[in-house]
Scaffold this motif. Structure first.
Motif: not given
Length: 512
Positions: A24, A26, A28, A63, A149, A151, A153
């Motif tokens: 992944a 990310t 942040t 998250g 954040s 992310t 993936r």
């Protein structure tokens, strides 16, 4: 590109997957990462995944991997254009990415009002797995929390184990440049319309980012049309429109409508889930010109539980006057917009290169790419002398005119029909030909992703329509690793671009 990335951008951060695959990427601490006052984020993906077939990438905010996400997918692959939606899932869709054996694809994700705490977090995308699959996604996270954040993936539900980002993948974070903000508007208390009565005189293109929720309150219709009046013109017949997209939860369907109506898109309404606002980006290219009818292009996405649409619309006002007044209001039942609704008008960046076709017409236009540029995009407003009402736009990179050097997929709609197919040449747009209505010039925007990199084929995305005729999306590649130093435009069927046609290159600001 899409007009999602035609918003004025500043590059903020970049993540590169170096020598080994990674699960992944990310970004942040977003609020402290971006410039003060930033409201909207754009993520550019130029990546591949380790699974052996094309798959989309997943989006996870803050998250959260619980079942708090919803998505609408509008795709073109093979010979079919399809749409489907899924609710209450643990990750939503970003953009499609190819397998590492094919090269690097992806596209753009727009996160509007990423840091407000009174709206569900919505994003819309445009991208492609190179020429294999062209897509638009809408995603919604059912939380009003500010995004801290993001992310991304590759899709994890693959046979044989974990899917990862392939080495060489690059994901870039941009902020919409608030220094280019011309004005914010709230609905006028008396007229209940959004009104822009003074437009800037120091830009070529105007982009409106709309965040809307109509007062219409019907459980069976949780959205509402967004209407526009340009220069106070109230005559619906003066606004021809072509739409292409997907909608419907119980009965998913492709929308390929042509109509004459003052609409510019769609928003949520009062019966939609709480705090859900429609997101529209509307582009008025060359809004100060008096050469052609005033074209516009919109892309919109909303989260609601009846239609849940993701779509694009392209039309024009049948008048060559420069735009000087813009009005927006609900179109079918809503009397006003609910608190939290806002429309922001942004000026396009100062062009890196620009050409206006001369009075005698021109067979081609070549623009030079500035050294060191990032975020290369182009805007076109054009017409040709080609036979028929419709012509196509060709693009050559570094003067490469060989059809074999390009692999491109198109999806388009015209007059209640739609199609998708692989192109046999370097076509990247649809524009009016010599038999189109007088004053009708097509418009659109394109991107050449990672144009300066010398380790990959160049990923191309475009959304260019005939302003009340065919509307088309394109995704593909130039099969060359060379850095792009020039961009040439030519008619496909005609021999000349019409006088007043405009071609422009835009590049992003850079804070890296």
């Amino acid at each position: 590109m899409t007009i999602l990335s035609a918003l004025p951008l500043v590059r903020i951060a970049e993540i590169r997957v170096e020598s080994a695959p990674e699960l992944a990427v990310t970004f942040t601490s977003l609020a402290s990462l971006v410039p003060a006052g930033t409201r909207h984020l754009v993520v550019e993906v130029n990546a591949a995944q380790t699974y052996t077939e094309r798959r989309f990438c997943e989006v996870i905010l803050n998250g959260d991997t619980a079942s708090h996400y919803n998505r609408r997918e509008f795709t073109a692959a093979g010979s079919a254009v399809t749409t489907v939606s899924t609710t209450n899932i643990n990750a939503a869709q970003g953009v499609d990415v190819p397998p590492a054996s094919a090269g690097y694809g992806g596209g753009y994700l727009l996160f509007p009002f990423a840091f407000r705490t009174d709206n569900l977090k919505l994003w819309q995308t445009m991208g492609s797995s190179l020429e294999t699959r062209l897509q638009r996604h809408s995603g919604a996270w059912e939380s009003t929390a500010a995004i801290s954040s993001i992310t991304l993936r590759p899709w994890q539900n693959v046979p044989g184990g974990v899917n990862q980002w392939a080495a060489g993948s690059i994901v870039t974070l941009y902020a919409v440049d608030e220094a280019r903000l011309a004005a914010d508007r709230l609905p006028d208390e008396r007229s209940k319309k959004f009104t822009f009565g003074t437009l800037p005189s120091d830009a070529n293109h105007l982009l409106l980012l709309m965040h809307l929720r109509s007062s219409q309150n019907l459980v069976t219709r949780q959205g509402d049309r967004v209407y526009q009046q340009l220069n106070n013109d109230t005559v619906s017949a003066n606004y021809p429109i072509q739409r292409l997209g997907g909608e419907g939860i119980a009965d998913n369907k492709i929308i390929d409508e042509f109509f004459t109506e003052k609409r510019v898109g769609w928003s949520t309404a009062a019966a939609a889930p709480a705090d859900s606002f429609g997101n529209l980006v509307v582009m008025y290219p060359e809004y100060r010109s008096t050469v052609f009818h005033k074209p516009w292009m919109s892309q919109h996405a909303e989260f609601e539980e009846v239609f849940y649409p993701v779509s694009q619309e392209n039309g024009r006002r049948r008048n060559t006057d420069a735009l000087n007044h813009l009005h927006y209001f609900p179109g079918i039942g809503g009397e006003y917009y609910l608190p939290g609704s806002i429309i922001s008008a942004y000026k396009s960046e100062v062009p890196a290169a620009r050409h206006v076709v001369s009075a005698s017409g021109e067979a081609s236009v070549t623009l030079q790419v500035p050294a060191g540029a990032v975020g290369l995009r182009a805007v076109a407003v054009a017409r040709t002398n080609g036979a028929g009402k419709e012509d196509r736009l060709l693009m050559e990179l570094n003067g490469d005119a060989s059809a074999a050097s390009y692999a491109v997929r198109r999806a388009s709609a015209s007059e209640h029909t739609h199609e998708t197919a692989l192109q046999s040449d370097n076509e990247i747009g649809v524009i009016p030909g010599g038999e189109a209505e007088a004053g009708q010039y097509g418009c659109g925007a394109l991107a050449i992703v990672r144009h300066a990199d010398t380790d990959r084929h160049k990923h191309i995305l475009s959304l260019i329509g005939a302003s009340g005729g065919r509307l088309a999306l394109y995704g593909g590649r130039w099969k060359n690793n060379a850095a792009v130093t020039s961009v040439t435009f030519k008619p496909k069927n005609g021999t000349l671009f019409a006088a007043g046609s405009v071609f422009e290159l835009l590049v992003a600001g850079d804070a890296l």
